[in-house]
Enzyme design. Structure first.
Site, PDB file in Angstrom:
ATOM      1  N   SER A 341      12.346  10.770  -0.582  1.00 58.91           N
ATOM      2  CA  SER A 341      12.312  11.602  -1.791  1.00 58.91           C
ATOM      3  C   SER A 341      13.276  12.775  -1.774  1.00 58.91           C
ATOM      4  O   SER A 341      13.408  13.482  -2.786  1.00 58.91           O
ATOM      5  CB  SER A 341      10.883  12.126  -2.013  1.00 58.91           C
ATOM      6  OG  SER A 341      10.009  11.052  -2.295  1.00 58.91           O
ATOM      7  N   ASP A 365       2.301   9.662 -15.372  1.00 57.66           N
ATOM      8  CA  ASP A 365       2.312   9.026 -14.054  1.00 57.66           C
ATOM      9  C   ASP A 365       0.903   8.554 -13.711  1.00 57.66           C
ATOM     10  O   ASP A 365       0.023   9.350 -13.379  1.00 57.66           O
ATOM     11  CB  ASP A 365       2.815  10.024 -13.006  1.00 57.66           C
ATOM     12  CG  ASP A 365       2.884   9.430 -11.606  1.00 57.66           C
ATOM     13  OD1 ASP A 365       2.385   8.313 -11.400  1.00 57.66           O
ATOM     14  OD2 ASP A 365       3.445  10.101 -10.714  1.00 57.66           O
ATOM     15  N   ASP A 378       3.215   4.522  -6.281  1.00 57.59           N
ATOM     16  CA  ASP A 378       3.488   5.834  -5.715  1.00 57.59           C
ATOM     17  C   ASP A 378       2.954   5.875  -4.283  1.00 57.59           C
ATOM     18  O   ASP A 378       1.831   5.440  -4.023  1.00 57.59           O
ATOM     19  CB  ASP A 378       2.819   6.927  -6.554  1.00 57.59           C
ATOM     20  CG  ASP A 378       3.277   8.315  -6.146  1.00 57.59           C
ATOM     21  OD1 ASP A 378       2.923   8.752  -5.037  1.00 57.59           O
ATOM     22  OD2 ASP A 378       3.991   8.958  -6.943  1.00 57.59           O
TER      23      ASP A 378
END
Length: 650
Positions: A341, A365, A378
């Protein structure tokens, strides 16, 4: 009758005259032949004279000179390596060694060494090193059997020297790294000149410069700046007898010491950074974004470069070379990793610059992004809800960047990231930098002979998939972002001092590139990164920090997890656990330092890498550390600690 007698007397006389003339002609022929032969012989002598005295004059003159003279090379002192504050990181010292020249000994070497060990202690390690060097050397080369003799050992040998023909005391200059393993991967080390080194020296036409030399820079700064550090060899011309005994000096040219290198590294910052890793494997590179100077260069685990100076023994070399922790690997610029990330701020900037998103672009999300029936989840397994761009960076939403990657496409991602240095050589002044992989359709076709698929693009958004970069590339990109889009070449050498001219040559970045990104968008990304350390994924690591730092956590998957299965670190071998990463720079408004941190198999970046970054920032900006080290030099300016601390926090 009387007439007959007269005629008969005339005929012999004519015959006599004819015979004389014939003899004279024969004599003349022989004389001419002799003269021609003599002329031919003298011509041969003349030709030979011209050949020897004119055509081959230099060669035979040199041979004749060598019969009465010998040239002895004098190796120069190697240049020093210092940190930015003048602290010596690599130096030289003189010591006596005991050396054996095999061609001058008549008995077996094993017998000679056994007898010698009764006078001077010779360990098994000494003998193993000698055998290895013997295999690599010529018969006429002196080979050390003992190093660093004490005065009492020298005295003992000199008393018994007559018993050991072919064994001599030699005074030599040795390299030393006073901080041991600290910064070993950037400093490198010196080692015995190998066959490969000899070939390279011959190709470069430097044979004369290495006459009488035994060691050469192998890796790191020692190898990259070998020509500067080496100096210029000196020569002494001696007249000798036919037996080789020196009579007098004919001429001499002194050696010129090598140049001293001042690095941009701060040795105390390097200590703090290496200590912060504890027993973890990983790497850290810290850069001054305003200059491109590398302030700390860490690769863990490390090794002691002093082990290589006089020929490392087999057991030690084997343990280093076969260790599963790979201490010889320069992880900082040769290790290639997915960066997780930490890629997201650059992806967000790519989205803004391309117009695919705006700061107000919002998604819901729900923890999963679906494409073509495949679900991309995720990593946190948390539904993060309604997110705009700033919030997506703060909480590190994977789903937001799955969608962004899909909307951008692989080619736009590639074209935006390339100028930032991802998958490109940075040009650092160290040999051996790896390029990594910035993937696109063309790359995949060349590499695997397969077309690019839509699913290949999704993982690029979170720094996974085919992405593979060096930590040097990541730290370089972070420094460019901190410098508001101005890219400078990262470099380790700050200045070069030439003792021959007594002049110092500053070293600066060889390039300055302005990224194709607006200042407004860059400031937005930086501001979003400050929320990561204040209220986001790195808030815990930066709690109580008196300065504002921009940062981004990252966790990179090492092995794939089958769809539907959950990641369970405890069930995996440590070598298969996720890597932890963190990028940061501070103070955010006017950065003095930018860095990238990688902890191999450290798991979540917020828990493994961010605390290391906090430790480094605390020292560089505030002088705080647990090692009792003085604060950085710039904090010790006459302005006083209060004003300096305030300056660091701005």
């Amino acid at each position: 009758m009387r007439l007959f007698r007269r005629l008969s007397s005339i005929v012999p006389r004519q015959r006599t005259i004819s015979s004389v003339e014939s003899n004279a002609a024969e004599f003349r022929r022989r004389a001419i032949f002799a003269l021609c032969f003599i002329f031919f012989c003298f011509s041969l002598l003349a030709v030979r004279f011209v050949w020897l005295q004119v055509i081959r004059h230099n060669q035979y003159s040199s041979q004749a000179e060598n019969n009465r003279s010998v040239t002895i090379p004098s190796q120069p002192s190697r240049g020093l390596i210092l940190d930015r504050n003048g602290i010596i990181l690599a130096r030289n010292y003189w010591a006596y060694s005991l050396e054996i020249t095999p061609s001058k000994t008549e008995e077996k070497l094993s017998t000679l060494i056994e007898r010698l060990s009764r006078v001077i202690p010779i360990s098994a390690t000494d003998q193993k090193r000698f055998k290895r060097l013997l295999a690599e050397s010529k018969r006429f080369d002196p080979i050390p059997i003992r190093l660093d003799l004490t005065e009492s050992e020298m005295a003992m040998f000199l008393v018994n020297k007559w018993q050991f023909p072919g064994v001599e005391l030699a005074s030599r200059e040795f390299r030393q790294y006073p901080f041991g393993s600290l910064g070993a991967h950037l400093l490198g080390y010196m080692g015995r000149i190998s066959e490969a080194d000899e070939k390279r020296i011959e190709q470069d036409g430097l044979e004369e410069q290495y006459r009488g030399a035994y060691n050469i820079g192998k890796v790191g700064i020692e190898r990259t700046y070998e020509n500067d550090l080496r100096g210029t060899v000196g020569k002494s011309l001696l007249e000798v007898t036919a037996g080789g005994r020196p009579i007098r000096y004919l001429a001499s040219a002194p050696s010129v010491p090598g140049k001293n290198l001042t690095l941009s590294i701060d040795v105390n910052l390097q200590k703090v950074a290496e200590h912060a890793f504890g027993g973890n494997n990983g790497a850290l590179i810290a850069i001054d974004p305003a200059t491109g100077e590398i302030l700390a260069f860490v690769s863990k685990p490390t090794y002691d470069p002093n082990l290589f100076l006089n020929g490392i023994d087999y057991e030690t070399w084997n343990s280093l070379n076969t260790s599963p922790r790979k201490p010889l690997l320069n992880r900082a610029m040769r290790g290639i990793y997915p960066i997780g990330s930490t890629y997201k701020p650059f992806m967000a900037l790519a989205g803004l610059e391309s117009g695919v998103i705006t700061p107000s672009t919002t998604i819901n999300d729900q923890g999963v992004y679906e494409l073509g029936g495949h679900k991309f989840r995720d990593a946190s397994k948390v539904h993060k809800g309604i997110l705009n761009l700033r919030r997506s960076i703060t909480v590190s939403s994977d789903v937001y960047y799955y969608k962004l990657a899909h909307d951008l496409g692989a080619e736009k991602i590639h074209d935006f990231m390339e100028p930032w240095g991802f998958g490109q050589l940075t040009g650092i002044d160290l040999l051996g930098e790896q390029k990594g992989v910035l993937p696109n359709a063309e790359w995949k076709m060349k590499q695997f002979h397969k077309p690019w698929l839509a699913g290949d693009t999704i993982s690029l958004g979170i720094g996974q998939g085919y992405n593979a970069f060096t930590l040097l590339q990541l730290s370089h990109a972070v420094a460019t972002l901190a410098n508001r889009g101005v890219s400078l070449q990262p470099h380790l050498v700050k200045a070069i001092f030439d003792p021959a001219t007594q002049k110092t040559q500053p070293v600066t970045s060889s390039y300055r590139k302005v990224m194709p990104a607006s200042r407004k968008n860059i400031e937005f990304i930086i501001d979003a990164m400050t929320t990561v350390t204040r209220e986001g994924t790195a808030a815990g690591a930066f709690r109580g920090a008196p300065y504002v730092a921009a940062g981004k956590t990252g966790t990179a998957q090492v092995v794939g997890i089958a769809q539907g299965q959950k990641y369970n670190a405890a069930a995996l071998a440590k070598a298969h656990r996720d890597h932890g990463l963190f990028i940061s720079f501070a103070p955010a408004a006017s950065p003095r330092i930018a860095m990238a941190v990688l902890v191999e198999n450290g798991g979540w970046g917020a828990g493994s890498a961010a605390p290391i970054a906090r430790t480094v920032l605390d020292y560089w900006l505030l002088g705080r550390n647990s090692l009792g080290l003085p604060p950085p030099a710039y904090l010790q300016k006459p302005a006083g600690p209060a004003s300096s601390s305030k300056e660091a926090q701005q």
